[in-house]
Design a protein around this motif. Structure first.
Motif, PDB file in Angstrom:
ATOM      1  N   LEU A  55       0.836  -1.200   0.000  1.00  0.00           N
ATOM      2  CA  LEU A  55       0.000   0.000   0.000  1.00  0.00           C
ATOM      3  C   LEU A  55       0.867   1.245   0.000  1.00  0.00           C
ATOM      4  O   LEU A  55       0.609   2.205  -0.735  1.00  0.00           O
ATOM      5  N   LYS A  56       1.937   1.209   0.807  1.00  0.00           N
ATOM      6  CA  LYS A  56       2.837   2.362   0.878  1.00  0.00           C
ATOM      7  C   LYS A  56       3.535   2.577  -0.469  1.00  0.00           C
ATOM      8  O   LYS A  56       3.615   3.695  -0.967  1.00  0.00           O
ATOM      9  N   ARG A  57       3.983   1.443  -1.042  1.00  0.00           N
ATOM     10  CA  ARG A  57       4.655   1.514  -2.342  1.00  0.00           C
ATOM     11  C   ARG A  57       3.721   2.146  -3.379  1.00  0.00           C
ATOM     12  O   ARG A  57       4.110   3.027  -4.141  1.00  0.00           O
ATOM     13  N   TYR A  58       2.457   1.746  -3.363  1.00  0.00           N
ATOM     14  CA  TYR A  58       1.504   2.252  -4.333  1.00  0.00           C
ATOM     15  C   TYR A  58       1.213   3.734  -4.104  1.00  0.00           C
ATOM     16  O   TYR A  58       1.163   4.530  -5.047  1.00  0.00           O
ATOM     17  N   ARG A  59       1.047   4.098  -2.834  1.00  0.00           N
ATOM     18  CA  ARG A  59       0.717   5.496  -2.564  1.00  0.00           C
ATOM     19  C   ARG A  59       1.868   6.410  -2.952  1.00  0.00           C
ATOM     20  O   ARG A  59       1.653   7.512  -3.477  1.00  0.00           O
ATOM     21  N   ASP A  60       3.103   5.958  -2.702  1.00  0.00           N
ATOM     22  CA  ASP A  60       4.267   6.733  -3.133  1.00  0.00           C
ATOM     23  C   ASP A  60       4.288   6.889  -4.647  1.00  0.00           C
ATOM     24  O   ASP A  60       4.541   7.968  -5.189  1.00  0.00           O
ATOM     25  N   PHE A  61       3.981   5.769  -5.318  1.00  0.00           N
ATOM     26  CA  PHE A  61       3.974   5.770  -6.783  1.00  0.00           C
ATOM     27  C   PHE A  61       2.960   6.772  -7.325  1.00  0.00           C
ATOM     28  O   PHE A  61       3.258   7.558  -8.227  1.00  0.00           O
ATOM     29  N   VAL A  62       1.743   6.753  -6.727  1.00  0.00           N
ATOM     30  CA  VAL A  62       0.692   7.653  -7.216  1.00  0.00           C
ATOM     31  C   VAL A  62       1.072   9.104  -6.933  1.00  0.00           C
ATOM     32  O   VAL A  62       0.913   9.983  -7.782  1.00  0.00           O
ATOM     33  N   GLU A  63       1.607   9.358  -5.733  1.00  0.00           N
ATOM     34  CA  GLU A  63       2.004  10.724  -5.394  1.00  0.00           C
ATOM     35  C   GLU A  63       3.048  11.257  -6.363  1.00  0.00           C
ATOM     36  O   GLU A  63       3.026  12.417  -6.747  1.00  0.00           O
ATOM     37  N   LYS A  64       3.951  10.372  -6.758  1.00  0.00           N
ATOM     38  CA  LYS A  64       5.031  10.783  -7.639  1.00  0.00           C
ATOM     39  C   LYS A  64       4.522  11.069  -9.058  1.00  0.00           C
ATOM     40  O   LYS A  64       4.905  12.039  -9.686  1.00  0.00           O
ATOM     41  N   ASN A  65       3.604  10.220  -9.539  1.00  0.00           N
ATOM     42  CA  ASN A  65       3.218  10.299 -10.947  1.00  0.00           C
ATOM     43  C   ASN A  65       1.904  11.009 -11.214  1.00  0.00           C
ATOM     44  O   ASN A  65       1.564  11.252 -12.363  1.00  0.00           O
ATOM     45  N   ALA A  66       1.131  11.286 -10.158  1.00  0.00           N
ATOM     46  CA  ALA A  66      -0.190  11.885 -10.365  1.00  0.00           C
ATOM     47  C   ALA A  66      -0.022  13.316 -10.867  1.00  0.00           C
ATOM     48  O   ALA A  66       1.052  13.897 -10.710  1.00  0.00           O
ATOM     49  N   PRO A  67      -1.039  13.986 -11.424  1.00  0.00           N
ATOM     50  CA  PRO A  67      -2.371  13.416 -11.697  1.00  0.00           C
ATOM     51  C   PRO A  67      -2.432  12.685 -13.028  1.00  0.00           C
ATOM     52  O   PRO A  67      -1.734  13.034 -13.965  1.00  0.00           O
ATOM     53  N   PHE A  68      -3.300  11.681 -13.067  1.00  0.00           N
ATOM     54  CA  PHE A  68      -3.566  10.970 -14.319  1.00  0.00           C
ATOM     55  C   PHE A  68      -4.866  11.487 -14.908  1.00  0.00           C
ATOM     56  O   PHE A  68      -5.679  12.107 -14.219  1.00  0.00           O
ATOM     57  N   ASP A  69      -5.058  11.207 -16.178  1.00  0.00           N
ATOM     58  CA  ASP A  69      -6.335  11.564 -16.799  1.00  0.00           C
ATOM     59  C   ASP A  69      -7.223  10.347 -16.963  1.00  0.00           C
ATOM     60  O   ASP A  69      -8.422  10.458 -17.118  1.00  0.00           O
ATOM     61  N   LEU A  70      -6.572   9.180 -16.953  1.00  0.00           N
ATOM     62  CA  LEU A  70      -7.361   7.965 -17.119  1.00  0.00           C
ATOM     63  C   LEU A  70      -6.642   6.825 -16.405  1.00  0.00           C
ATOM     64  O   LEU A  70      -5.440   6.656 -16.546  1.00  0.00           O
ATOM     65  N   VAL A  71      -7.388   6.056 -15.628  1.00  0.00           N
ATOM     66  CA  VAL A  71      -6.826   4.883 -14.968  1.00  0.00           C
ATOM     67  C   VAL A  71      -7.488   3.655 -15.579  1.00  0.00           C
ATOM     68  O   VAL A  71      -8.711   3.589 -15.671  1.00  0.00           O
ATOM     69  N   VAL A  72      -6.659   2.709 -16.049  1.00  0.00           N
ATOM     70  CA  VAL A  72      -7.188   1.547 -16.771  1.00  0.00           C
ATOM     71  C   VAL A  72      -6.993   0.283 -15.953  1.00  0.00           C
ATOM     72  O   VAL A  72      -5.906   0.055 -15.411  1.00  0.00           O
ATOM     73  N   ASP A  73      -8.058  -0.505 -15.851  1.00  0.00           N
ATOM     74  CA  ASP A  73      -7.968  -1.820 -15.202  1.00  0.00           C
ATOM     75  C   ASP A  73      -7.386  -2.785 -16.233  1.00  0.00           C
ATOM     76  O   ASP A  73      -8.093  -3.295 -17.098  1.00  0.00           O
ATOM     77  N   GLY A  74      -6.068  -3.011 -16.163  1.00  0.00           N
ATOM     78  CA  GLY A  74      -5.347  -3.729 -17.213  1.00  0.00           C
ATOM     79  C   GLY A  74      -5.898  -5.111 -17.477  1.00  0.00           C
ATOM     80  O   GLY A  74      -6.178  -5.473 -18.626  1.00  0.00           O
ATOM     81  N   LEU A  75      -6.099  -5.901 -16.423  1.00  0.00           N
ATOM     82  CA  LEU A  75      -6.534  -7.281 -16.627  1.00  0.00           C
ATOM     83  C   LEU A  75      -7.952  -7.333 -17.163  1.00  0.00           C
ATOM     84  O   LEU A  75      -8.291  -8.176 -17.995  1.00  0.00           O
ATOM     85  N   ASN A  76      -8.787  -6.407 -16.685  1.00  0.00           N
ATOM     86  CA  ASN A  76     -10.167  -6.362 -17.164  1.00  0.00           C
ATOM     87  C   ASN A  76     -10.213  -6.096 -18.660  1.00  0.00           C
ATOM     88  O   ASN A  76     -10.950  -6.745 -19.410  1.00  0.00           O
ATOM     89  N   VAL A  77      -9.367  -5.169 -19.110  1.00  0.00           N
ATOM     90  CA  VAL A  77      -9.314  -4.852 -20.538  1.00  0.00           C
ATOM     91  C   VAL A  77      -8.734  -6.019 -21.327  1.00  0.00           C
ATOM     92  O   VAL A  77      -9.256  -6.400 -22.372  1.00  0.00           O
ATOM     93  N   ALA A  78      -7.665  -6.631 -20.803  1.00  0.00           N
ATOM     94  CA  ALA A  78      -6.995  -7.710 -21.537  1.00  0.00           C
ATOM     95  C   ALA A  78      -7.911  -8.910 -21.709  1.00  0.00           C
ATOM     96  O   ALA A  78      -7.911  -9.555 -22.753  1.00  0.00           O
ATOM     97  N   TYR A  79      -8.711  -9.209 -20.707  1.00  0.00           N
ATOM     98  CA  TYR A  79      -9.571 -10.388 -20.786  1.00  0.00           C
ATOM     99  C   TYR A  79     -10.922 -10.082 -21.419  1.00  0.00           C
ATOM    100  O   TYR A  79     -11.743 -10.971 -21.563  1.00  0.00           O
ATOM    101  N   PHE A  80     -11.195  -8.825 -21.793  1.00  0.00           N
ATOM    102  CA  PHE A  80     -12.480  -8.462 -22.393  1.00  0.00           C
ATOM    103  C   PHE A  80     -12.650  -9.165 -23.735  1.00  0.00           C
ATOM    104  O   PHE A  80     -11.745  -9.164 -24.560  1.00  0.00           O
TER     105      PHE A  80
END
Lengths: 464, 580
Positions: free
Chosen positions: B382-407
């Motif tokens: 969770l900490k790793r993810y929150r750091d990642f988002v803080e560093k790279n945000a803001p995004f314009d679109l967040v994609v659920d990768g596996l959901n898209v791949a298996y569609f």
């Protein structure tokens, strides 16, 4: 025992006093003159009570009304007097009395609700719902805890099914005993005809000695005691009480009881432990009633309030959970396996996985996909199925045989229907190359080593 | 209908086999003339008084109350619904059809009842014997067999059998569906009988609801309120029971009581609105008072997010056309919210800054961490993810990768094709929207072919959660963190997260739903490996709304809707301009 307030003593209270059980007062609401013109066959105007096995059981005619001579109908003939208005109804002689059960510790509000629930039971019976013919006090208290009509309906149906299965079992037993009696009579008659002839077979001349159940139990207990001193431990972790409904808690207890029975009858049993148990929890209460001798020397089952982390070295512990990533390829005789004492029928959550993650334990799932082609249902198994599989693995180390024996048949496709290397994955047999030792039958080398080690320990103990 | 079939598979099979090959009785739809009442013959004075009272109530009911007649399809649906709740109904149905010669309502003579009782006595066990009369009466009630029900009562009368509560309360309900004018005295007679059996006002939920279903039409409808209080002792009143009482209150000119009950319905059952009958009575009352009351009604439906049924929408249309001289049309909207009839745009869904901040604050606390962080993730990740988002945000679109791949990709689960599909969709999104994209996946995606994955990482930011973690909360977290301008792409309806977000806070859950509807994109179709089509987030709010010159009302057309879906059908009402 009589409470200071005078109340109307009726048949029920007399019985209650006589049997020295806690008094349930029987109160007549609107006890008007009862001039019954006609009553339905099921409605006797007397409520009976009996004491079965120390529990108070109230017969089905808890709620009784004697019938009214006055009817209403779709058409009123000219001979009919005009219908009485509801206010005049009470003044007339046609009042009915309903007998409600009363528990002393309920407040007035709760008592009213309880009366409504009793009324509801009677109405459900009248409209053909499956309801039991008698309900104990304990069960009434469970009914009172249910907040919706649908859940009460389900609970009544459950009690009804239990009652019916009891009745059917009794019928079957009676039939069997009649058959047995007839068979005995026939043999007796044959013997009386020619007493000279030697007869062979069970209960006549036979080379097998008769082994009693108590003897078998002694043997089982010796094995369990051996496992208790030197055997491999297996742990049930009953730390999930708050996550389960009442029904699931009872199911957990019965499954642990069944696992205990499986373990006891096994040739090479585990040292069965129950960890994290608090006796005030419903699961443990249910287990206590399922295994009445638990905690006595005659029941070789260990239960502690401690965590397994306080008893065993962390490095040896493996939590078995179907949410785990790693697969348990090989049964290790030095590891201590933990089975989460959890039944999640309604709201499955990866609780045991979360717990193992939090405690930093190794976790593993069974290699179901390596050996079986799954058909329906979740890959979570009941506790007694898990116990059976682990016992078999301890004995012979063949996953496929253990799975086929203990997992219900509907859950997997039968191996004889599957074809190796079939292009359609649904018909393809799981690949044998994935299996440990190619899935061969027989005890692996580790088991032999384990046995040798045990023997060594025994010898050193004996030499001292 | 839908939820009956889902209720139990066993019932489903029986219900499906129970087809309506036999035509439904004609008597259901025509006003049956039952044997006329003559109970007051002995006392002419009393009869006059009762007649006056009855006429008065009858007039009231003619003025406001809904028609008891319902369309054949609706009738079939409601019969099926009631039958599914009747225990052992196929057996009772056989007996009933035997008595009524198929599906025809008729007055069954006493001797036929006698033989039916004797036959069932022979076969049945104790339980079914007790339930004989109650079950048959409830079945007769479901089928609206008035004459059959009346004959059963007469049989009990002539054979001096005790009429139990189940029979009497079902008879009350049956008479509540009667179309002849003498329903009131029948209901009251049966009700008086029930009252005599239970003088202490002790009823269970089923009996109370049956009584309400008859009593609401009579002059003693106010006792329904008492019955509702009784129901609350052992459960919560169902929407149907509340709808009956609401109908009664509107029909008897008690709008304040009806509005109180409508509020109660909203608090008890949320967006599950009143039944069609109650809506019809409501509108009948409102239109007798004039336009302001009708607008009040529409405001009510807007605030509680209820949708009016088709019948009421038709009434509304006719009334606005005839009485008010407006233009009225049934229409649909374009995806942008433009009315096809009057080209007006619907209001957008608005989320205030404060609401959004509150949502964001509560999200991590209750969804990701919840009661146990380890259920979905672990603290380090969770900490790793929150750091990642803080560093790279803001995004314009967040994609659920596996959901898209298996569609659309149910059969081919090989890594290359999955990775290619994800790449195609990402390229399409960049081409269409040209913005910063975050793709969320799991660790095992690292095993997908290098060429595709490296191209993917050059196009968008990638984050891989652990295989045992849930990725949905992470997607929502990144989308919420990036602010109101960020959308997310996932086919998941996120219902469990919505529930967890606010177990008690209804407002917060509503905010989340609003935010989700305006920010979630879904894949519609992926075309080979070159493009994809997407379902854009919703642009307009589906509630009743009006401007100075027009009113737009969404209504339920009767077509089945999913639980999360909103009705696509609208009623457009516009004032005619003076020069037209």
């Amino acid at each position: 025992m009589l409470s200071p307030k005078p109340f109307k003593i009726c048949h029920q209270t007399c019985l209650a006093l006589w049997r020295k059980v806690p008094i349930q007062r029987c109160v007549h609401v609107a006890a008007a003159a009862r001039n019954s013109a006609f009553s339905l066959p099921g409605h006797s105007s007397q409520s009976r009570q009996s004491n079965e096995g120390g529990r108070v059981i109230f017969r089905r005619s808890l709620l009784v009304w004697s019938s009214s001579p006055r009817f209403f109908s779709s058409e009123h003939s000219s001979a009919d007097p005009p219908l009485p208005s509801p206010t005049s109804a009470s003044s007339e002689q046609s009042g009915e009395s309903m007998t409600f059960l009363k528990f002393d510790d309920l407040s007035e509000e709760e008592q009213k609700r309880f009366q409504m629930l009793q009324f509801e039971l009677e109405i459900l019976r009248q409209s053909g719902h499956p309801v039991p013919s008698k309900i104990t006090e304990k069960e009434w208290r469970k009914v009172m805890a249910l907040s919706s009509r649908f859940s009460r309906l389900k609970f009544f149906r459950f009690l009804f099914m239990n009652e019916m299965s009891d009745i059917n079992l009794k019928k079957k037993k009676a039939q069997a005993s009649i058959l047995r009696q007839a068979h005995c009579d026939q043999i007796k008659a044959e013997i009386s005809e020619n007493p000279e002839i030697m007869r062979y077979g069970l209960s006549f001349n036979t080379m097998f000695p008769y082994i009693r159940d108590t003897d078998m139990l002694k043997t089982y207990n010796i094995r369990l005691a051996y496992a208790r001193t030197l055997g491999q431990p297996i742990i049930f972790d009953v730390d999930y009480d708050n996550w389960m409904s009442q029904r699931e808690q009872t199911n957990t207890a019965t499954q642990i009881r069944d696992s205990y029975a499986l373990n006891k009858e096994s040739r090479d049993p585990f040292w069965l432990q129950i960890c994290n148990c608090r006796m005030e929890n419903e699961t443990m209460k249910a287990l206590k009633s399922a295994l009445p001798n638990m905690g006595e020397p005659s029941c070789l089952i260990e239960y502690t309030t401690k965590s397994y982390l306080d008893i065993f070295p962390r490095s040896q512990l493996v939590y078995l959970t179907y949410n785990a990533e790693a697969t348990l390829d090989r049964f290790n005789h030095d590891d201590i396996y933990i089975i989460g004492g959890l039944v999640d029928k309604t709201n499955p959550k990866p609780l045991s996985m979360a717990k193992a993650k939090r405690e930093g334990l190794r976790m593993a799932k069974l290699p179901l996909d390596t050996y079986l082609r799954w058909a329906v249902g979740g890959k979570n198994l009941t506790l007694n199925q898990m116990m059976g599989i682990m016992l078999d693995m301890k004995q012979h180390g063949d996953w496929e045989q253990a799975f086929l024996k203990h997992i219900p048949k509907r859950k997997y496709l039968q191996p004889e229907d599957l074809i190796p290397n079939h292009p359609n994955p649904y018909h393809r047999r799981p690949s044998a190359t994935m299996r440990v030792d190619g899935g061969r039958i027989g005890r692996p080398q580790e088991y032999q080593n384990h046995k040798r080690r045990q023997r060594g320990v025994l010898e050193t103990l004996l030499s001292k | 209908m839908r939820h009956i079939f889902l209720r139990s598979s066993q019932h489903r099979v029986i219900l499906e086999s129970f087809s309506f090959r036999d035509p439904l009785p004609a008597s259901i739809f025509s006003a049956t003339s039952l044997s006329s009442s003559s109970s007051w013959r002995s006392n002419p004075q009393q009869r006059d008084i009762s007649n006056i009272a009855r006429e008065r109530t009858h007039n009231l009911i003619i003025r406001h109350a809904p028609d008891v007649k319902i369309s054949p399809a609706k009738l079939r649906g409601s019969i099926l619904e009631e039958l599914s709740a009747t225990p052992n109904f196929s057996k009772w149905h056989t007996i009933l059809t035997g008595l009524c010669r198929g599906a025809e309502d008729r007055y069954v003579p006493a001797d036929e009842w006698e033989t039916a009782v004797q036959e069932s006595r022979k076969k049945d066990n104790h339980k079914d014997r007790q339930a004989f009369f109650g079950s048959l009466m409830s079945l007769a009630c479901s089928f609206r067999f008035h004459q059959c029900g009346a004959s059963l009562l007469d049989f009990l009368h002539s054979s001096k059998t005790f009429v139990n509560v189940s029979v009497a309360s079902n008879y009350v309900k049956l008479c509540g569906r009667l179309e002849t004018p003498d329903f009131e005295e029948k209901i009251l007679a049966a009700y008086a009988h029930v009252k005599r059996i239970s003088p202490a006002d002790i009823y269970d939920m089923g009996t109370a609801e049956n009584l309400i279903a008859g009593l609401y039409r009579t002059s003693r409808w106010e006792e329904c309120l008492k019955l509702l209080d009784i129901i609350e002792f052992t459960g919560r009143p169902s929407p149907t029971a509340l709808s009956y009482v609401i109908t009664g209150a509107f029909a008897h000119d008690h709008p304040s009581t009806a509005l109180r009950l409508l509020k109660q319905l909203s608090t008890l059952h949320g967006t599950f609105g009143p039944a069609e009958m109650a809506f019809t009575a409501w509108f009948a009352y409102a239109k007798s008072k004039g336009l302001p009351t009708v607008m009040e009604m529409l405001t009510f439906t807007r605030d509680y997010e209820w949708f009016i049924p088709l019948e009421v929408a038709r009434d509304l249309k006719a009334w606005f056309e005839k009485e008010q001289g407006w233009m009225a049309k049934f229409t649909t909207l374009s995806p942008r919210g433009e009315c096809a009839a009057c080209s007006e745009y619907m209001k957008p869904i608005t989320i205030t800054r404060d609401e959004f901040e509150k949502l964001r604050e509560n999200f991590v606390k209750s969804v990701i961490e919840g009661t146990d962080v380890f259920l979905h993730t672990n603290p380090a990740e969770l900490k790793r993810y929150r750091d990642f988002v803080e560093k790279n945000a803001p995004f314009d679109l967040v994609v659920d990768g596996l959901n898209v791949a298996y569609f659309q990709n149910s059969s081919n689960h090989d890594g290359r094709s999955l990775a290619r599909q994800l790449l195609t969709v990402t390229e399409h999104l960049l081409h269409v929207r040209g913005k910063r994209i975050l793709i969320l996946g799991r660790m095992h995606m690292k095993r997908w072919p290098k060429s595709e994955m490296s191209r993917l990482s050059s196009l968008a930011s990638l984050f891989f959660a652990e295989n045992m973690s849930q990725d949905d909360p992470f997607i929502l977290y990144a989308a919420l963190y990036s602010g109101l301008g960020c959308n997310f792409l996932s086919g998941d309806l996120m219902r469990d997260h919505r529930f967890k977000l606010a177990v008690k806070d209804v407002e917060l859950r509503k905010t989340f739903l609003k935010w989700q509807r305006t920010h979630q994109m879904q894949l519609f179709k992926v075309y080979g490996d070159h493009s994809a089509s997407l379902k854009a987030p919703m642009k307009y709010s589906t509630v009743t709304q009006w401007t100075e010159s027009s009113i737009h009302v969404p209504y339920l057309s009767g077509l089945p809707l999913g639980l999360h879906e909103l009705p696509p059908s609208w009623l457009c009402l516009t004032k005619k301009l003076p020069n037209n």
